[in-house]
Design a protein around this motif. Sequence first.
Motif, PDB file in Angstrom:
ATOM      1  N   GLN B  88      -7.209 -18.069  13.588  1.00 39.75           N
ATOM      2  CA  GLN B  88      -8.213 -19.066  12.668  1.00 39.75           C
ATOM      3  C   GLN B  88      -8.949 -17.576  12.358  1.00 39.75           C
ATOM      4  O   GLN B  88      -9.546 -16.702  12.890  1.00 39.75           O
ATOM      5  CB  GLN B  88      -8.753 -20.109  12.665  1.00 39.75           C
ATOM      6  CG  GLN B  88      -7.716 -21.441  13.331  1.00 39.75           C
ATOM      7  CD  GLN B  88      -8.374 -22.423  13.226  1.00 39.75           C
ATOM      8  OE1 GLN B  88      -9.632 -22.512  12.891  1.00 39.75           O
ATOM      9  NE2 GLN B  88      -7.897 -23.162  12.461  1.00 39.75           N
ATOM     10  N   PRO B  89      -9.596 -17.189  10.505  1.00 42.05           N
ATOM     11  CA  PRO B  89     -10.642 -16.305  10.684  1.00 42.05           C
ATOM     12  C   PRO B  89     -11.615 -16.502  11.067  1.00 42.05           C
ATOM     13  O   PRO B  89     -12.208 -17.948  11.416  1.00 42.05           O
ATOM     14  CB  PRO B  89     -10.583 -16.573   9.101  1.00 42.05           C
ATOM     15  CG  PRO B  89      -8.354 -16.806   8.631  1.00 42.05           C
ATOM     16  CD  PRO B  89      -8.383 -18.075  10.115  1.00 42.05           C
ATOM     17  N   GLY B  90     -12.032 -15.312  11.996  1.00 40.51           N
ATOM     18  CA  GLY B  90     -13.521 -16.136  12.644  1.00 40.51           C
ATOM     19  C   GLY B  90     -13.511 -16.369  14.575  1.00 40.51           C
ATOM     20  O   GLY B  90     -13.971 -15.898  14.881  1.00 40.51           O
ATOM     21  N   ASP B  91     -11.691 -15.934  14.144  1.00 38.32           N
ATOM     22  CA  ASP B  91     -11.494 -15.998  16.450  1.00 38.32           C
ATOM     23  C   ASP B  91     -12.753 -14.538  16.737  1.00 38.32           C
ATOM     24  O   ASP B  91     -11.802 -13.596  15.654  1.00 38.32           O
ATOM     25  CB  ASP B  91      -9.709 -16.387  16.327  1.00 38.32           C
ATOM     26  CG  ASP B  91      -9.641 -17.558  16.378  1.00 38.32           C
ATOM     27  OD1 ASP B  91     -10.774 -18.343  15.873  1.00 38.32           O
ATOM     28  OD2 ASP B  91      -8.487 -17.579  16.102  1.00 38.32           O
ATOM     29  N   PRO B 114     -11.480 -16.244  26.131  1.00 38.29           N
ATOM     30  CA  PRO B 114     -12.335 -17.179  26.747  1.00 38.29           C
ATOM     31  C   PRO B 114     -12.921 -18.214  25.998  1.00 38.29           C
ATOM     32  O   PRO B 114     -14.201 -17.324  25.653  1.00 38.29           O
ATOM     33  CB  PRO B 114     -12.402 -16.898  28.545  1.00 38.29           C
ATOM     34  CG  PRO B 114     -11.718 -15.477  28.479  1.00 38.29           C
ATOM     35  CD  PRO B 114     -11.324 -15.134  27.612  1.00 38.29           C
ATOM     36  N   GLY B 115     -13.168 -18.963  26.393  1.00 35.03           N
ATOM     37  CA  GLY B 115     -15.131 -19.779  25.151  1.00 35.03           C
ATOM     38  C   GLY B 115     -15.941 -19.383  26.109  1.00 35.03           C
ATOM     39  O   GLY B 115     -16.446 -20.802  27.043  1.00 35.03           O
ATOM     40  N   LEU B 116     -16.090 -18.549  26.986  1.00 38.11           N
ATOM     41  CA  LEU B 116     -17.436 -18.416  27.853  1.00 38.11           C
ATOM     42  C   LEU B 116     -18.572 -18.038  26.821  1.00 38.11           C
ATOM     43  O   LEU B 116     -18.416 -17.113  25.829  1.00 38.11           O
ATOM     44  CB  LEU B 116     -17.407 -17.314  28.669  1.00 38.11           C
ATOM     45  CG  LEU B 116     -16.460 -17.573  29.717  1.00 38.11           C
ATOM     46  CD1 LEU B 116     -16.848 -16.712  31.190  1.00 38.11           C
ATOM     47  CD2 LEU B 116     -17.027 -18.227  30.666  1.00 38.11           C
ATOM     48  N   ALA B 117     -19.614 -18.596  27.405  1.00 33.59           N
ATOM     49  CA  ALA B 117     -21.264 -18.075  26.755  1.00 33.59           C
ATOM     50  C   ALA B 117     -20.998 -16.556  26.687  1.00 33.59           C
ATOM     51  O   ALA B 117     -22.628 -16.632  27.477  1.00 33.59           O
ATOM     52  CB  ALA B 117     -21.801 -19.015  26.585  1.00 33.59           C
ATOM     53  N   VAL B 118     -20.475 -15.546  26.163  1.00 31.87           N
ATOM     54  CA  VAL B 118     -21.153 -14.204  26.540  1.00 31.87           C
ATOM     55  C   VAL B 118     -21.160 -13.436  25.214  1.00 31.87           C
ATOM     56  O   VAL B 118     -19.911 -13.633  24.830  1.00 31.87           O
ATOM     57  CB  VAL B 118     -20.595 -14.227  27.866  1.00 31.87           C
ATOM     58  CG1 VAL B 118     -20.490 -14.139  28.928  1.00 31.87           C
ATOM     59  CG2 VAL B 118     -18.721 -13.763  27.241  1.00 31.87           C
ATOM     60  N   GLU B 119     -22.051 -11.850  24.994  1.00 29.39           N
ATOM     61  CA  GLU B 119     -22.052 -11.685  24.233  1.00 29.39           C
ATOM     62  C   GLU B 119     -20.025 -10.486  24.589  1.00 29.39           C
ATOM     63  O   GLU B 119     -19.690 -10.362  25.209  1.00 29.39           O
ATOM     64  CB  GLU B 119     -22.504  -9.847  24.409  1.00 29.39           C
ATOM     65  CG  GLU B 119     -24.195 -10.607  24.480  1.00 29.39           C
ATOM     66  CD  GLU B 119     -24.785  -8.666  24.854  1.00 29.39           C
ATOM     67  OE1 GLU B 119     -25.861  -9.266  24.191  1.00 29.39           O
ATOM     68  OE2 GLU B 119     -24.521  -9.191  25.566  1.00 29.39           O
ATOM     69  N   PRO B 120     -19.378 -11.130  22.547  1.00 29.01           N
ATOM     70  CA  PRO B 120     -18.759  -9.984  22.055  1.00 29.01           C
ATOM     71  C   PRO B 120     -18.106  -8.999  23.601  1.00 29.01           C
ATOM     72  O   PRO B 120     -16.706  -8.803  23.982  1.00 29.01           O
ATOM     73  CB  PRO B 120     -17.925  -9.930  21.438  1.00 29.01           C
ATOM     74  CG  PRO B 120     -19.387  -9.869  20.384  1.00 29.01           C
ATOM     75  CD  PRO B 120     -20.385 -10.588  21.300  1.00 29.01           C
ATOM     76  N   GLN B 121     -19.017  -8.304  23.632  1.00 27.98           N
ATOM     77  CA  GLN B 121     -18.856  -6.696  24.561  1.00 27.98           C
ATOM     78  C   GLN B 121     -18.011  -6.735  25.396  1.00 27.98           C
ATOM     79  O   GLN B 121     -17.296  -5.921  26.453  1.00 27.98           O
ATOM     80  CB  GLN B 121     -19.288  -5.946  23.876  1.00 27.98           C
ATOM     81  CG  GLN B 121     -20.846  -5.349  24.165  1.00 27.98           C
ATOM     82  CD  GLN B 121     -21.942  -6.521  23.405  1.00 27.98           C
ATOM     83  OE1 GLN B 121     -21.514  -7.370  22.963  1.00 27.98           O
ATOM     84  NE2 GLN B 121     -23.264  -6.264  23.638  1.00 27.98           N
ATOM     85  N   MET B 289     -16.169 -13.737  38.116  1.00 28.21           N
ATOM     86  CA  MET B 289     -16.854 -12.676  37.682  1.00 28.21           C
ATOM     87  C   MET B 289     -18.039 -13.845  36.532  1.00 28.21           C
ATOM     88  O   MET B 289     -19.332 -13.065  36.162  1.00 28.21           O
ATOM     89  CB  MET B 289     -16.234 -11.869  36.982  1.00 28.21           C
ATOM     90  CG  MET B 289     -17.024 -10.761  36.104  1.00 28.21           C
ATOM     91  SD  MET B 289     -17.900 -10.095  37.024  1.00 28.21           S
ATOM     92  CE  MET B 289     -16.991  -8.562  37.467  1.00 28.21           C
ATOM     93  N   GLY B 290     -17.027 -14.621  35.959  1.00 26.54           N
ATOM     94  CA  GLY B 290     -18.141 -15.820  34.894  1.00 26.54           C
ATOM     95  C   GLY B 290     -19.014 -16.098  36.188  1.00 26.54           C
ATOM     96  O   GLY B 290     -19.774 -16.381  35.339  1.00 26.54           O
ATOM     97  N   GLY B 291     -19.241 -16.902  37.011  1.00 28.75           N
ATOM     98  CA  GLY B 291     -19.984 -17.159  38.235  1.00 28.75           C
ATOM     99  C   GLY B 291     -21.298 -16.057  38.445  1.00 28.75           C
ATOM    100  O   GLY B 291     -21.919 -16.281  38.021  1.00 28.75           O
ATOM    101  N   TRP B 292     -21.062 -14.990  38.727  1.00 27.99           N
ATOM    102  CA  TRP B 292     -21.535 -14.016  38.702  1.00 27.99           C
ATOM    103  C   TRP B 292     -22.715 -13.621  37.360  1.00 27.99           C
ATOM    104  O   TRP B 292     -23.788 -13.804  38.236  1.00 27.99           O
ATOM    105  CB  TRP B 292     -20.360 -12.816  39.350  1.00 27.99           C
ATOM    106  CG  TRP B 292     -20.446 -12.583  40.977  1.00 27.99           C
ATOM    107  CD1 TRP B 292     -21.038 -13.072  41.823  1.00 27.99           C
ATOM    108  CD2 TRP B 292     -19.580 -12.160  41.751  1.00 27.99           C
ATOM    109  NE1 TRP B 292     -20.277 -13.984  42.970  1.00 27.99           N
ATOM    110  CE2 TRP B 292     -19.532 -12.597  42.878  1.00 27.99           C
ATOM    111  CE3 TRP B 292     -17.996 -11.479  40.609  1.00 27.99           C
ATOM    112  CZ2 TRP B 292     -18.101 -12.424  43.613  1.00 27.99           C
ATOM    113  CZ3 TRP B 292     -17.389 -10.755  41.617  1.00 27.99           C
ATOM    114  CH2 TRP B 292     -17.269 -11.824  42.974  1.00 27.99           C
ATOM    115  N   ILE B 293     -22.127 -13.355  36.379  1.00 29.75           N
ATOM    116  CA  ILE B 293     -22.964 -13.634  35.149  1.00 29.75           C
ATOM    117  C   ILE B 293     -23.817 -14.455  34.752  1.00 29.75           C
ATOM    118  O   ILE B 293     -24.634 -14.400  34.578  1.00 29.75           O
ATOM    119  CB  ILE B 293     -21.773 -12.817  34.179  1.00 29.75           C
ATOM    120  CG1 ILE B 293     -21.065 -11.707  34.503  1.00 29.75           C
ATOM    121  CG2 ILE B 293     -22.267 -12.988  32.654  1.00 29.75           C
ATOM    122  CD1 ILE B 293     -19.751 -11.213  33.418  1.00 29.75           C
TER     123      ILE B 293
END
Lengths: 331, 331
Positions: B88-91, B114-121, B289-293
């Motif tokens: 969808q537009p916005g993804d 994936p839906g993690l709360a991180v900056e896109p880069q 990696m998600g956990g460590w971040i």
Amino acid sequence: MSTTTRAWHLASRPQGMPTPDTFSLREVALPDLADGWIRVENRWLSVDPYMRGRMNDVRSYVPPFEVGAPLEGGAVGTVVESRSPHFQPGDTVFHMLGWREAAVGPAEKFNKVPGLAVEPQQWLGNLGLTGATAYFGLLHTAEAREGDVVFVSAAAGAVGSAVVQIAKAKGMTVIGSAGGAEKCAWVRELGADAAIDYKAEPVLQALMRAAPKGIDVYFDNVGGEHLDAAFATARNNARFAICGMIDAYNSGTPQAFRYIMRMIAARIMVKGFIYTDYLPKMADFYRDMGGWIAGGQVRSRETVREGLEAMPEAFLDLFRGANMGKMLIRV
Amino acid sequence: MSTTTRAWHLASRPQGMPTPDTFSLREVALPDLADGWIRVENRWLSVDPYMRGRMNDVRSYVPPFEVGAPLEGGAVGTVVESRSPHFQPGDTVFHMLGWREAAVGPAEKFNKVPGLAVEPQQWLGNLGLTGATAYFGLLHTAEAREGDVVFVSAAAGAVGSAVVQIAKAKGMTVIGSAGGAEKCAWVRELGADAAIDYKAEPVLQALMRAAPKGIDVYFDNVGGEHLDAAFATARNNARFAICGMIDAYNSGTPQAFRYIMRMIAARIMVKGFIYTDYLPKMADFYRDMGGWIAGGQVRSRETVREGLEAMPEAFLDLFRGANMGKMLIRV
């Protein structure tokens, strides 16, 4: 009854290629037999490139030879006197007290050879350090499997010629390199699908022709240009067993590689090994190698020099490529 | 509604270090969306050393860039138009159509992040190619374990800084090398037990001081003198993961090694890898990696350049060592 024997000593540490000054033949006392000891007359002495490494004063997998002390190495001999219940006069033994005519020591320093109908010097060759090095390096370190394209350097040498034959016994395609037409003819006679004469043209050029689709396994005895050619021609997931780098043993010159970066794209695995890493698997080795020798699939060739005096020159001849197959001294 | 976008093209194959003539910024047509296609506006473009390899005309793990064609690379963008039910537009999507401002293509060329709360880069950095390369190379190719002494080169770079932090999160001792005092300070800030400034003294000398008992693991990003120092200091059964050899990417000079023969005595294992070899284990990577971040054990640092025009210069700066952490273009 205290006696003496003649033994080669390390007279001085060589810088680069050893010279006659490196070695000194001296009379040494042999002590009387203590309880549990035996006395052995050596019949065959093993002459191996790895001995060069022990002449340097560096920590390695075996301690360096000491200046002024006797040299050591593989030997096969006959028990002539025994104060051990495990040995009787006439027994054939393998041991590491080579570079000398006779040896005395506790029984645990000597190994009775298994009861196979082979010539005794085979326990220094295809059934000894040489064959075990070829077998474990090819099949375990490099994990070579039926169908693989295997490249082996110094293929007319003791270890290399065993690698060629084991690989053929296991259904691999084999390319061996050696110096000169006579050696190459023998490598083909051993069953190699192709032989490369590295003295006649650059290794890489010849290897690309012999293995147009690349190699899966490289068994390295020499390092240098051969190893670089293997990097250049390796297929994806190739495995290299590093057994020796004879090109560098007497040279302080760094080895240069133009193609080492292919390790990344082709995921090449390179690993050094010593056959003793696989001692727990020696029963497999004796079973397979004994079977191949009995079946004529693995043959041996020897370059024999007569008498203890000939040993330093025989050793230097290894680095001059003067041997075909296993270099031995008959005492 | 056919439109155009600006995209960097390979104007000519570089010999050695690329120059401004290597690149050309051109307007390209973007086709109308076919059924199942989407249109993406790029936000972040990944700038990575491995791209240099694709500029050569050699078969490798990815095909070479073609002269006259657009360059490619990792990118994160926003879907602005979709004829696919999956987008969808916005993804926010990750994809390989970088080096350009907008991209159009079939949905399967794009991955929703994936839906993690991180900056896109981050999907180009520690949660992308960069982090996965560090994670799989260290933990799988080199099989680094708690208690190991790990040496990593280019430790202030994108991959190297992730290696430092993963190794510390796993209870290893870490020595990182980087060029200059500022980078070394950051390497220590990341948790490294020691940082080596390779511009200030020979790598080997510094490494012997930092790891007096030797190293168990080497994570190689540069090759050359660093790799030789690792050969010199490797403990028995050391493992080297070869990720990159940036010292050689722009040079035709063979790499020289004085200590490579230690592979035999120390039984060193050296292996090249690409993170995609481990794609079946990506779930492990995202979990760890998600956990460590989230836990602050792995932090990221970015060197950001603004605008598509800046990309060739940013790329060249990688080889000049001008970046700390991940080099990115903000479009």
